[in-house]
Design a protein around this motif. Structure first.
Motif, PDB file in Angstrom:
ATOM      1  N   UNK A 163      48.831  45.543  35.168  1.00 42.35           N
ATOM      2  CA  UNK A 163      48.029  44.639  34.354  1.00 42.35           C
ATOM      3  C   UNK A 163      48.916  43.928  33.335  1.00 42.35           C
ATOM      4  N   UNK A 164      49.853  44.669  32.751  1.00 45.84           N
ATOM      5  CA  UNK A 164      50.732  44.037  31.768  1.00 45.84           C
ATOM      6  C   UNK A 164      51.635  42.998  32.439  1.00 45.84           C
ATOM      7  N   UNK A 165      51.948  43.205  33.711  1.00 50.96           N
ATOM      8  CA  UNK A 165      52.732  42.184  34.431  1.00 50.96           C
ATOM      9  C   UNK A 165      51.899  40.924  34.630  1.00 50.96           C
ATOM     10  N   UNK A 166      50.617  41.114  34.986  1.00 50.76           N
ATOM     11  CA  UNK A 166      49.719  39.961  35.122  1.00 50.76           C
ATOM     12  C   UNK A 166      49.622  39.212  33.801  1.00 50.76           C
ATOM     13  N   UNK A 167      49.547  39.982  32.729  1.00 57.85           N
ATOM     14  CA  UNK A 167      49.432  39.373  31.399  1.00 57.85           C
ATOM     15  C   UNK A 167      50.718  38.611  31.063  1.00 57.85           C
ATOM     16  N   UNK A 168      51.859  39.142  31.513  1.00 61.91           N
ATOM     17  CA  UNK A 168      53.145  38.523  31.179  1.00 61.91           C
ATOM     18  C   UNK A 168      53.366  37.217  31.931  1.00 61.91           C
ATOM     19  N   UNK A 169      52.640  37.030  33.053  1.00 62.11           N
ATOM     20  CA  UNK A 169      52.812  35.795  33.821  1.00 62.11           C
ATOM     21  C   UNK A 169      52.389  34.599  32.979  1.00 62.11           C
ATOM     22  N   UNK A 170      52.942  33.459  33.305  1.00 63.96           N
ATOM     23  CA  UNK A 170      52.663  32.254  32.525  1.00 63.96           C
ATOM     24  C   UNK A 170      51.511  31.477  33.177  1.00 63.96           C
ATOM     25  N   UNK A 171      50.648  30.809  32.425  1.00 65.83           N
ATOM     26  CA  UNK A 171      50.583  30.826  30.965  1.00 65.83           C
ATOM     27  C   UNK A 171      49.924  32.102  30.452  1.00 65.83           C
ATOM     28  N   UNK A 172      50.234  32.466  29.227  1.00 62.83           N
ATOM     29  CA  UNK A 172      49.690  33.699  28.639  1.00 62.83           C
ATOM     30  C   UNK A 172      48.176  33.626  28.571  1.00 62.83           C
ATOM     31  N   UNK A 173      47.474  34.714  28.925  1.00 67.95           N
ATOM     32  CA  UNK A 173      46.011  34.680  28.851  1.00 67.95           C
ATOM     33  C   UNK A 173      45.528  34.700  27.394  1.00 67.95           C
ATOM     34  N   UNK A 174      44.331  34.156  27.176  1.00 68.13           N
ATOM     35  CA  UNK A 174      43.723  34.197  25.845  1.00 68.13           C
ATOM     36  C   UNK A 174      42.979  35.510  25.640  1.00 68.13           C
ATOM     37  N   UNK A 175      42.583  36.135  26.772  1.00 64.63           N
ATOM     38  CA  UNK A 175      41.732  37.316  26.644  1.00 64.63           C
ATOM     39  C   UNK A 175      41.893  38.219  27.857  1.00 64.63           C
ATOM     40  N   UNK A 176      41.901  39.521  27.589  1.00 64.88           N
ATOM     41  CA  UNK A 176      41.782  40.525  28.655  1.00 64.88           C
ATOM     42  C   UNK A 176      40.457  41.242  28.397  1.00 64.88           C
ATOM     43  N   UNK A 177      39.628  41.387  29.435  1.00 69.20           N
ATOM     44  CA  UNK A 177      38.340  42.049  29.267  1.00 69.20           C
ATOM     45  C   UNK A 177      38.210  43.188  30.263  1.00 69.20           C
ATOM     46  N   UNK A 178      37.972  44.389  29.758  1.00 66.08           N
ATOM     47  CA  UNK A 178      37.843  45.554  30.643  1.00 66.08           C
ATOM     48  C   UNK A 178      36.630  46.391  30.251  1.00 66.08           C
ATOM     49  N   UNK A 179      36.052  46.997  31.290  1.00 69.24           N
ATOM     50  CA  UNK A 179      34.954  47.929  31.113  1.00 69.24           C
ATOM     51  C   UNK A 179      35.566  49.288  30.761  1.00 69.24           C
ATOM     52  N   UNK A 180      35.108  49.895  29.671  1.00 71.90           N
ATOM     53  CA  UNK A 180      35.672  51.179  29.282  1.00 71.90           C
ATOM     54  C   UNK A 180      35.269  52.257  30.280  1.00 71.90           C
ATOM     55  N   UNK A 181      33.945  52.511  30.374  1.00 68.37           N
ATOM     56  CA  UNK A 181      33.456  53.490  31.343  1.00 68.37           C
ATOM     57  C   UNK A 181      32.648  52.743  32.389  1.00 68.37           C
ATOM     58  N   UNK A 182      32.991  52.910  33.639  1.00 63.68           N
ATOM     59  CA  UNK A 182      32.268  52.211  34.683  1.00 63.68           C
ATOM     60  C   UNK A 182      30.834  52.726  34.789  1.00 63.68           C
ATOM     61  N   UNK A 183      29.873  51.792  34.884  1.00 67.35           N
ATOM     62  CA  UNK A 183      28.464  52.177  34.884  1.00 67.35           C
ATOM     63  C   UNK A 183      28.047  52.895  36.160  1.00 67.35           C
ATOM     64  N   UNK A 184      28.781  52.687  37.259  1.00 68.12           N
ATOM     65  CA  UNK A 184      28.397  53.329  38.519  1.00 68.12           C
ATOM     66  C   UNK A 184      29.075  54.679  38.705  1.00 68.12           C
ATOM     67  N   UNK A 185      30.380  54.753  38.386  1.00 72.37           N
ATOM     68  CA  UNK A 185      31.128  55.984  38.645  1.00 72.37           C
ATOM     69  C   UNK A 185      31.410  56.782  37.381  1.00 72.37           C
ATOM     70  N   UNK A 186      31.313  56.130  36.226  1.00 66.76           N
ATOM     71  CA  UNK A 186      31.651  56.803  34.978  1.00 66.76           C
ATOM     72  C   UNK A 186      33.143  56.832  34.693  1.00 66.76           C
ATOM     73  N   UNK A 187      33.957  56.298  35.627  1.00 70.45           N
ATOM     74  CA  UNK A 187      35.416  56.361  35.478  1.00 70.45           C
ATOM     75  C   UNK A 187      35.866  55.591  34.229  1.00 70.45           C
ATOM     76  N   UNK A 188      36.756  56.226  33.477  1.00 69.36           N
ATOM     77  CA  UNK A 188      37.252  55.642  32.226  1.00 69.36           C
ATOM     78  C   UNK A 188      38.589  54.943  32.448  1.00 69.36           C
ATOM     79  N   UNK A 189      38.695  53.724  31.963  1.00 64.59           N
ATOM     80  CA  UNK A 189      39.949  52.986  32.077  1.00 64.59           C
ATOM     81  C   UNK A 189      40.884  53.384  30.933  1.00 64.59           C
ATOM     82  N   UNK A 190      42.180  53.239  31.135  1.00 61.89           N
ATOM     83  CA  UNK A 190      43.145  53.576  30.066  1.00 61.89           C
ATOM     84  C   UNK A 190      43.179  52.479  28.999  1.00 61.89           C
ATOM     85  N   UNK A 191      42.039  52.253  28.364  1.00 63.23           N
ATOM     86  CA  UNK A 191      41.926  51.105  27.460  1.00 63.23           C
ATOM     87  C   UNK A 191      42.715  51.294  26.154  1.00 63.23           C
TER      88      UNK A 191
END
Lengths: 386, 365
Positions: free
Chosen positions: A134-162
């Motif tokens: 994800x950080x590589x995607x962010x490093x690509x040009x042009x720089x993103x204005x925003x990264x948006x992630x779901x903390x806990x997935x509503x279907x599986x409950x899986x937690x992202x390393x936010x």
């Protein structure tokens, strides 16, 4: 009826109800009115704002009440990219993941139609995005204005390393929005709140009322309003404040954070009892996200060889309410986009049932399910040509 | 409402009995809302309030109607609520040509001027039913008849009018209409937008997406108790409207007549007949409105103008547009009568106001 669909919505708790009722009756004022009737309500709204802010460990003026999590998500994404457009006259770039809630995915699609470049980061077989990728995607040009992630997935409950991502993104100066609708009240969000710029939360997932949510906005973040007219919420979110709902939200947050960890430990034991029982008694089940950090009260499980809809129908007949995916997509026959993104075969994904536990569930109910479900699955498997 | 917080708490999108019961309730409410304004249930979209409904109507339409090279023309009025005027300002920034019709001393637009302002590229006319500060009704039937042979849609902000005066969207020819629950004794946090199923179809772009509720026009878990509260409030309003309007009219006349008899320097703002029954805006010449509010606040809750503008200090845009000076606007109070208002209360309020005004004027002179 046994209700095991708490990720769809929850009943309000008695203390939430008690807190709310006066604001429908004698304390009915408009919090924007300068008279005593209005000011009393404004004080109560301020009190709730403090309760919500305390739960996140942030300043009170960073909490902006909305009509729910969906509005908060829409506002975060559209607001940041609109602000970028107004300032720079360029559409900008957004990075998100393929397992987001539809409130983010659909908004991202609309932004893409309007010219925003959107990158959907893939997840691994456990449903987790790779921090480095994800950080590589962010490093690509042009720089993103925003990264948006779901903390806990509503279907599986899986937690992202936010938390990890938050620190890395802050270092790069990229804004980070986290949809914490499912994780609020289930995991501690205080540390996370320190490294994110925007966070969406909702009342009705934590035994609060429907129709109320909030967006945390870190001071200094440039964001346009989603709605216009009226000066409420520091001019950022107009409309007469839903005082009863907001007071209920405050009371629910307070209750959830007060006995949150203890109650999650209890629900975690019940969830594990259900998961282990189903694995033992049914056989040929696939638990989604079972090997990684996930919400303690969520279980997404496929009963291979039977269709989820048939299982739900059978459960309904014996008085058990569960879900096949998120409630919002319950009309759609398509297998879950979350499970497909995790590389689950469509056939297995179509068998996935979500049990989400909450306040009110107990061991006797779990045992009742463990008694009823195995014969039901066996019967369905016999009948199945699926 | 209460059972839908506790026992029947389901998510109407869920495919189990908890969800089905919630859905049944929201659909019954949809019918009640529709029936209050002469619409059909499928024409009602639930929102978080009238502010959202106004935003959805105006901005949702822009995204569909206009092509990027010609964003088109929109007509509104100078006395609209900020939830319309502020949206118009943002639309103007996006290239829409906006005409803001002036009003006469009573607060009404001139129907002839509306007719003259229509252009071939006018895609929307947004004119409210009743003004929130002075209670004046726009000439609704005339507006409808002017727009009947023009392709422009009519959006009507009826937050103040719905449930207080009869509104029939079909008879008037209204295409989009905003309703707020908490102005008609329903809960805060709940509103609705009527979207006519006329041909060609009105296609609104959603403000908030994800989940696809309300046929994709307005996503997000439905606020079931709020919706049930709105439905019940609409049902009650429909059955009680006529009697209540007559009662409030009598109370309002009683208040005005007591005040005008005892205070020489009064000016009643708004239209003498074309008005909401329970709303009266009065300018007490030579008396500071804030002073008056302060003196009355122990016994009477009223306001200088709109609640949403209470935070900001500038004079009311509505009072300015009906010709009041800043000084006169600062001397104006709004009395909003309602279901709980009694004759006795009106008499007390009238006496208190006369007493305070007389004292303040004596001090001033």
């Amino acid at each position: 009826m046994i209700y095991l669909d708490h990720n769809a919505t929850t009943p309000i708790r008695p203390e939430v109800r008690t807190a709310m009722l006066p604001f429908f009756d004698e304390s009915f004022g408009n919090p924007s009115s300068p008279h005593t009737v209005g000011r009393r309500v404004a004080d109560a709204v301020d009190g709730s704002r403090a309760q919500v802010a305390d739960a996140l460990g942030v300043a009170t003026d960073t909490i902006h009440f909305t009509s729910g999590g969906t509005e908060a998500d829409n506002w975060a994404l559209k607001g940041v990219l609109d602000a970028h457009w107004l300032k720079h006259r360029s559409h900008g770039r957004l990075v998100t993941s393929s397992t987001e809630h539809h409130a983010v995915l659909d908004t991202a699609n609309t932004l893409a139609r309007h010219g925003v470049t959107v990158a959907y980061q893939p997840v691994d077989e456990n449903g987790i995005v790779d921090v480095q990728a994800l950080m590589e995607t962010v490093a690509a040009s042009p720089a993103p204005q925003l990264v948006s992630l779901l903390h806990a997935n509503n279907e599986t409950g899986v937690l992202q390393p936010v938390a990890q991502l938050g620190a890395a993104l802050r270092e790069r100066g990229v804004l980070f929005h986290v949809d914490a609708v499912q994780s609020l009240g289930k995991v501690d969000l205080q540390e996370l709140a320190q490294v994110v710029d925007l966070m969406s939360i909702s009342a009705h997932k934590i035994n609060g009322p429907k129709g109320t949510g909030a967006l945390y906005i870190r001071p200094g973040v440039e964001i346009e309003p989603l709605l216009h007219g009226g000066g409420q919420e520091q001019g950022r979110r107009p409309g007469t404040l839903h005082a009863a709902g907001i007071v209920g939200f405050g009371a629910a947050v307070e209750a959830a954070t007060h006995d949150g960890l203890a109650s999650m430990a209890r629900l975690g034991e019940l969830r594990d009892r259900l998961q282990d029982g189903l694995s033992d008694l049914v056989g040929d089940v696939v638990v989604h996200g079972g090997n990684v950090d996930r919400l303690a009260q969520t279980l997404s499980v496929s009963f291979v060889g039977v269709e989820a809809e048939a299982v739900l129908l059978g459960l309904d007949q014996v008085g058990i309410a569960a879900a096949s995916g998120s409630a919002c997509t319950s009309d759609s026959p398509e297998p879950s986009h979350v499970l497909l993104a995790m590389g689950v075969e469509p056939r297995v994904a179509s068998s996935a049932v979500r049990f989400s536990l909450g306040w009110g569930n107990d061991e006797a109910q779990i045992d009742q399910i463990l008694e009823m479900l195995p014969p039901l699955i066996a019967r369905l498997r016999e009948m199945s040509v699926f | 409402m209460i059972p839908f917080y506790t026992t029947d708490f389901g998510n109407p999108s869920s495919a189990h009995p908890f969800g089905w019961r919630a859905k049944q309730a929201t659909e019954a409410s949809r019918s009640e809302v529709a029936s209050l304004i002469g619409a059909s249930p499928r024409e009602i979209v639930f929102t978080s309030g009238a502010t959202e409904a106004n935003n959805l109507a105006l901005r949702g339409l822009l995204e569909r109607v206009s092509d990027p090279h010609n964003r088109g023309h929109l007509i509104t009025g100078v006395t609209e609520h900020p939830a319309v005027l502020d949206v118009c300002d943002t639309l103007e920034l996006q290239g829409v040509d906006v005409t803001r019709l002036p009003v006469d001393a009573h607060g009404q637009i001139d129907a002839g001027q509306l007719r003259d302002s229509l252009r071939p590229d006018t895609f929307l006319v947004s004119l409210m039913a009743a003004n929130n500060e002075i209670g004046t009704l726009h000439p609704l039937a005339e507006i409808g008849s002017i727009l009947s042979d023009h392709p422009a849609l009519w959006h009507c902000d009826a937050a103040q009018a719905a449930g207080k005066i009869p509104i029939d969207v079909k008879a008037l020819g209204i295409d989009l209409l905003s309703i707020s629950a908490h102005k008609l004794y329903g809960p805060k946090g709940q509103g609705a937008l009527y979207v006519s199923r006329r041909r060609p179809a009105i296609r609104l772009a959603p403000l908030q997406e994800g989940g696809g509720q309300e046929r994709g026009i307005r996503s997000g878990t439905l606020n079931v108790p709020g919706i049930v509260g709105l439905g019940t409030a609409c049902e009650l309003a429909a059955s009680e409207m006529q009697g209540e309007a007559e009662r409030l009219q009598r109370l309002r006349d009683r208040l005005v007549s007591h005040l005008t008899t005892n205070l020489p320097q009064l000016r009643i703002n708004g239209h003498p007949e074309q008005r909401l029954p329970g709303c009266v805006s009065i300018c007490f010449d030579g008396v500071d409105g804030r002073d008056l509010l302060l003196q009355l606040q122990q016994d009477v809750a009223l306001s200088a103008g709109a609640a949403c503008a209470s935070g900001h200090a500038g004079p009311s845009h509505v009072l300015a547009s009906v010709g009041l000076s800043d000084e006169q606007a600062a001397s104006t109070l709004r009395f909003g009568l309602g279901r709980g208002t009694t004759t006795q209360q009106i008499d007390t309020v009238a006496e208190r106001v006369v007493e305070v005004c007389t004292r303040v004027s004596a001090l001033a002179s």
